[in-house]
Write a protein that holds these residues in place. Structure first.
Motif, PDB file in Angstrom:
ATOM      1  N   SER A 149      38.996  40.510  39.792  1.00  0.00           N
ATOM      2  CA  SER A 149      39.310  39.376  40.657  1.00  0.00           C
ATOM      3  C   SER A 149      40.803  39.066  40.639  1.00  0.00           C
ATOM      4  CB  SER A 149      38.516  38.145  40.207  1.00  0.00           C
ATOM      5  OG  SER A 149      38.796  37.036  41.030  1.00  0.00           O
ATOM      6  N   GLY A 150      41.360  38.867  41.831  1.00  0.00           N
ATOM      7  CA  GLY A 150      42.764  38.555  41.954  1.00  0.00           C
ATOM      8  C   GLY A 150      43.647  39.764  42.179  1.00  0.00           C
ATOM      9  N   GLY A 168      36.690  38.396  44.856  1.00  0.00           N
ATOM     10  CA  GLY A 168      38.035  37.861  44.779  1.00  0.00           C
ATOM     11  C   GLY A 168      39.121  38.912  44.778  1.00  0.00           C
ATOM     12  N   THR A 169      38.764  40.179  45.075  1.00  0.00           N
ATOM     13  CA  THR A 169      39.750  41.254  45.154  1.00  0.00           C
ATOM     14  C   THR A 169      39.985  41.613  46.612  1.00  0.00           C
ATOM     15  OG1 THR A 169      38.077  42.987  45.050  1.00  0.00           O
ATOM     16  CG2 THR A 169      38.969  42.214  42.968  1.00  0.00           C
ATOM     17  N   ARG A 184      32.384  44.330  46.173  1.00  0.00           N
ATOM     18  CA  ARG A 184      32.512  42.901  46.446  1.00  0.00           C
ATOM     19  C   ARG A 184      33.925  42.672  46.978  1.00  0.00           C
ATOM     20  NH1 ARG A 184      29.939  43.113  41.290  1.00  0.00           N
ATOM     21  NH2 ARG A 184      27.736  42.496  41.395  1.00  0.00           N
ATOM     22  N   GLY A 185      34.354  41.438  47.083  1.00  0.00           N
ATOM     23  CA  GLY A 185      35.706  41.179  47.568  1.00  0.00           C
ATOM     24  C   GLY A 185      35.864  41.588  49.022  1.00  0.00           C
ATOM     25  N   ARG A 186      37.103  41.933  49.376  1.00  0.00           N
ATOM     26  CA  ARG A 186      37.434  42.291  50.756  1.00  0.00           C
ATOM     27  C   ARG A 186      37.859  43.747  50.814  1.00  0.00           C
ATOM     28  NH1 ARG A 186      41.488  37.191  52.083  1.00  0.00           N
ATOM     29  NH2 ARG A 186      40.293  35.610  50.984  1.00  0.00           N
ATOM     30  N   ALA A 187      37.329  44.473  51.797  1.00  0.00           N
ATOM     31  CA  ALA A 187      37.685  45.876  51.985  1.00  0.00           C
ATOM     32  C   ALA A 187      38.162  46.071  53.421  1.00  0.00           C
ATOM     33  CB  ALA A 187      36.487  46.779  51.691  1.00  0.00           C
ATOM     34  N   LEU A 188      39.404  46.544  53.585  1.00  0.00           N
ATOM     35  CA  LEU A 188      39.995  46.723  54.905  1.00  0.00           C
ATOM     36  C   LEU A 188      40.491  48.158  55.042  1.00  0.00           C
ATOM     37  CD1 LEU A 188      40.936  43.731  53.618  1.00  0.00           C
ATOM     38  CD2 LEU A 188      41.819  43.468  55.929  1.00  0.00           C
TER      39      LEU A 188
END
Length: 244
Positions: A149-150, A168-169, A184-188
């Motif tokens: 995270s972060g 949170g990543t 999890r988090g964001r994947a672009l």
């Protein structure tokens, strides 16, 4: 006067400019109805409050200007701020709109060719800034440790993660993204406009997934594909998520 007395003391620089790559949500409006804009924007924020909380945002008025519809951009900015978002720019504005927002301390952002068509057709886009520095080398970048995270990881080519990606990543790649674990988090993927890019993962639990600026947040995902191995790709600017 001694030589030592003539020496000028060395003062290390107190600052330096660096460019970076980051993604900013773009709000494309097609109506000048402030009540409707507030209602619909609030509905989006409520779907993913943590994602939108204190999120920077660029206001895109290109579509509404194409329709020759007058809009009070300063009033729209007030609505955006009221809902806890932080407007950091306008794009697609005319001279009067640009001047109005510059007077409010909001800069003008240029419209990049790679994302113009997408923005014109979709009201939900991400437009990563093309500035780059300290990028991982072009080609395939391999990450073997969990992304916590972060943390943010950027790859100038494909990105392969053989560990979990925590909430949170943010992981970004100009090419494809492969996650051989829980995502999890964001994947672009395809962040510089590569519409052929894809995302593959063994366990989809992402807060946000995006291909070349077209994205979905977790609340938009069909429950039938959650926690399953999937691939994500674009089909005529529509984000498609298929179980593998």
């Amino acid at each position: 006067m001694s030589k030592d007395a003539q020496k000028t003391p060395y003062n290390p620089p107190a600052l330096e400019f660096k460019s970076s790559t980051f993604s900013v949500p773009v709000l494309v409006i097609s109506s000048n109805d402030l009540i409707l804009i507030e209602q619909q924007l609030q509905a989006k924020v409520l779907l993913a409050p943590e994602f939108f909380k204190n999120s920077p945002l660029v206001l895109d008025v290109q579509e509404i200007n194409k329709q020759s519809i007058d809009v009070d951009v300063a009033a729209v900015i007030e609505v955006i701020r009221k809902l806890g978002l932080l407007p950091i720019g306008i794009r697609g504005g005319n001279a009067q709109q640009n001047e109005q927002l510059i007077s409010l301390g909001i800069p003008v952002h240029s419209i990049h060719t790679s994302s113009t068509t997408i923005d014109a057709k979709k009201a939900k886009t991400l437009s990563p800034e093309p500035e780059t520095k300290d990028l991982l080398q072009t080609g395939t970048t391999l990450i073997t440790q969990p992304i916590r995270s972060g943390q943010r990881v950027y790859a100038a080519g494909d990105l392969v993660v053989v560990a979990q990606v925590s909430a949170g990543t943010e992981i970004l790649a100009e090419g494809n993204i492969h996650v051989y674990g829980t995502l999890r988090g964001r994947a672009l993927a395809g962040v510089q406009g590569n519409t052929e890019a894809r995302i593959f993962c063994n366990d989809l639990q992402a807060e946000l997934i995006s291909i070349a600026g077209n994205y979905k947040i977790s609340e938009d995902l069909n429950p039938s594909i959650r926690n399953k191995p999937v691939q994500v790709y674009l089909d005529k600017h529509t984000l498609v998520i298929k179980e593998i």
